[in-house]
Design a protein around this motif. Structure first.
Motif, short mmCIF file in Angstrom:
data_model
loop_
_atom_site.label_atom_id
_atom_site.label_comp_id
_atom_site.label_asym_id
_atom_site.label_seq_id
_atom_site.Cartn_x
_atom_site.Cartn_y
_atom_site.Cartn_z
N GLN A 1 5.15 6.28 4.99
CA GLN A 1 4.24 7.43 4.98
C GLN A 1 3.86 7.82 3.56
O GLN A 1 2.78 8.37 3.33
CB GLN A 1 4.89 8.65 5.68
CG GLN A 1 5.05 8.51 7.15
CD GLN A 1 3.76 8.75 7.93
OE1 GLN A 1 2.67 8.80 7.38
NE2 GLN A 1 3.90 8.88 9.23
N ARG A 2 4.73 7.53 2.61
CA ARG A 2 4.49 7.92 1.21
C ARG A 2 3.76 6.82 0.42
O ARG A 2 3.66 6.90 -0.80
CB ARG A 2 5.81 8.28 0.55
CG ARG A 2 6.42 9.56 1.12
CD ARG A 2 7.61 10.04 0.31
NE ARG A 2 8.76 9.15 0.36
CZ ARG A 2 9.72 9.18 1.28
NH1 ARG A 2 9.65 10.06 2.25
NH2 ARG A 2 10.73 8.34 1.23
N THR A 3 3.27 5.80 1.11
CA THR A 3 2.52 4.73 0.45
C THR A 3 1.04 4.85 0.83
O THR A 3 0.67 5.70 1.64
CB THR A 3 3.03 3.34 0.88
OG1 THR A 3 2.68 3.10 2.24
CG2 THR A 3 4.55 3.23 0.69
N GLN A 4 0.21 3.97 0.28
CA GLN A 4 -1.21 3.99 0.61
C GLN A 4 -1.44 3.79 2.11
O GLN A 4 -2.45 4.22 2.65
CB GLN A 4 -1.97 2.90 -0.15
CG GLN A 4 -1.77 1.50 0.41
CD GLN A 4 -2.66 0.47 -0.24
OE1 GLN A 4 -2.80 0.46 -1.44
NE2 GLN A 4 -3.23 -0.40 0.55
N TRP A 5 -0.50 3.14 2.80
CA TRP A 5 -0.67 2.84 4.22
C TRP A 5 -0.46 4.06 5.10
O TRP A 5 -0.89 4.07 6.25
CB TRP A 5 0.29 1.71 4.62
CG TRP A 5 0.02 0.49 3.82
CD1 TRP A 5 0.70 0.09 2.70
CD2 TRP A 5 -1.02 -0.45 4.01
NE1 TRP A 5 0.15 -1.06 2.20
CE2 TRP A 5 -0.92 -1.42 2.99
CE3 TRP A 5 -2.04 -0.58 4.95
CZ2 TRP A 5 -1.78 -2.49 2.88
CZ3 TRP A 5 -2.89 -1.66 4.85
CH2 TRP A 5 -2.76 -2.60 3.82
N GLY A 6 0.18 5.10 4.58
CA GLY A 6 0.41 6.31 5.35
C GLY A 6 -0.75 7.28 5.35
O GLY A 6 -0.80 8.19 6.16
N ASP A 7 -1.69 7.09 4.45
CA ASP A 7 -2.82 8.01 4.30
C ASP A 7 -4.12 7.29 4.65
O ASP A 7 -4.47 6.31 3.99
CB ASP A 7 -2.87 8.49 2.85
CG ASP A 7 -3.98 9.49 2.59
OD1 ASP A 7 -4.85 9.70 3.47
OD2 ASP A 7 -4.00 10.07 1.49
N PRO A 8 -4.83 7.76 5.68
CA PRO A 8 -6.08 7.07 6.06
C PRO A 8 -7.12 7.04 4.95
O PRO A 8 -7.99 6.19 4.93
CB PRO A 8 -6.58 7.86 7.26
CG PRO A 8 -5.77 9.10 7.34
CD PRO A 8 -4.54 8.91 6.52
N ASN A 9 -6.99 7.94 3.96
CA ASN A 9 -7.96 7.96 2.85
C ASN A 9 -7.66 6.91 1.80
O ASN A 9 -8.52 6.61 0.97
CB ASN A 9 -7.98 9.35 2.21
CG ASN A 9 -8.44 10.40 3.18
OD1 ASN A 9 -9.43 10.22 3.88
ND2 ASN A 9 -7.72 11.50 3.25
N THR A 10 -6.46 6.35 1.81
CA THR A 10 -6.12 5.35 0.79
C THR A 10 -5.89 3.96 1.38
O THR A 10 -5.73 3.00 0.63
CB THR A 10 -4.86 5.77 0.00
OG1 THR A 10 -3.77 5.95 0.91
CG2 THR A 10 -5.12 7.05 -0.78
N ARG A 11 -5.88 3.85 2.72
CA ARG A 11 -5.77 2.53 3.35
C ARG A 11 -7.08 1.79 3.14
O ARG A 11 -8.14 2.41 3.03
CB ARG A 11 -5.52 2.66 4.86
CG ARG A 11 -4.10 2.91 5.22
CD ARG A 11 -3.86 2.69 6.71
NE ARG A 11 -4.57 3.59 7.57
CZ ARG A 11 -4.09 4.74 8.04
NH1 ARG A 11 -2.89 5.13 7.71
NH2 ARG A 11 -4.81 5.50 8.83
N PRO A 12 -7.04 0.47 3.15
CA PRO A 12 -8.30 -0.28 3.07
C PRO A 12 -9.23 0.13 4.23
O PRO A 12 -8.76 0.47 5.32
CB PRO A 12 -7.85 -1.74 3.22
CG PRO A 12 -6.43 -1.74 2.75
CD PRO A 12 -5.88 -0.40 3.15
N PRO A 13 -10.53 0.11 4.00
CA PRO A 13 -11.49 0.52 5.04
C PRO A 13 -11.29 -0.25 6.34
O PRO A 13 -11.10 -1.46 6.33
CB PRO A 13 -12.86 0.21 4.42
CG PRO A 13 -12.61 0.13 2.96
CD PRO A 13 -11.19 -0.32 2.78
#
Length: 170
Positions: free
Chosen positions: A152-164
């Protein structure tokens, strides 16, 4: 033929060869929940069982696994990159299927694949494959809750920072 992303690393020139085949059509089987895919891969590597065929008897339960945060992050990135590369290289020659649709709606999914491949569908599609793992991820992945907290604390936990276009991978 089935090709896994790792096989491209082991076979230099394979990617270029496939891209150069003008009439090649690609059925891309993917699993949006990449954590399930990694768990399945690890279980298969451990047991040597890569598929389960429907039989009268129940298969032995697959072993529980431990997945480390860095392993998950590397896997999510590799899968995401591979899928993006396939989509670019074969853009008009690709048909995407999810593992879940293949298991849960096999007749419709297989009919769609046949339509894409321009081959007649079989009169009755019935998959003989079944899910190897039916237990909850928290019952199969050691330290599941802690791993999800870390993810949850990585880019994968946040829809705004996951790849499109990438769903939450667990």
């Amino acid at each position: 033929m089935k090709i896994l992303d790792e096989q491209f690393l082991a076979n230099p020139g394979l990617w270029e060869h496939l891209v150069s085949i003008p009439d090649l059509k690609i059925v891309l089987l993917r699993r949006p929940k990449m954590l399930h895919s990694l768990r399945s891969k690890r279980q298969a590597e451990t047991t040597g069982v890569w598929q389960v065929v429907m039989t009268v008897s129940e298969p032995q339960p697959a072993p529980v696994v431990r997945l480390e945060l860095d392993e998950c992050l590397r896997y999510f990135s590799a899968v995401t990159t591979f899928i993006a590369d396939v989509r670019v290289a074969f853009s008009s020659r690709i048909h995407e299927v999810t593992y879940e649709d293949l298991c849960d709606r096999s007749a419709d999914t297989l009919t769609g694949i046949c339509r894409f491949l321009e081959v007649p569908p079989h009169s009755e599609f019935a998959s003989v494959l079944r899910r190897q793992e039916t237990r909850s991820p928290s019952d199969v992945i050691v330290g599941y809750d802690e791993l999800i907290d870390q993810l949850q604390r990585t880019q994968w936990g946040d829809p705004n920072t996951r790849p499109p276009g990438v769903e939450q991978p667990w």
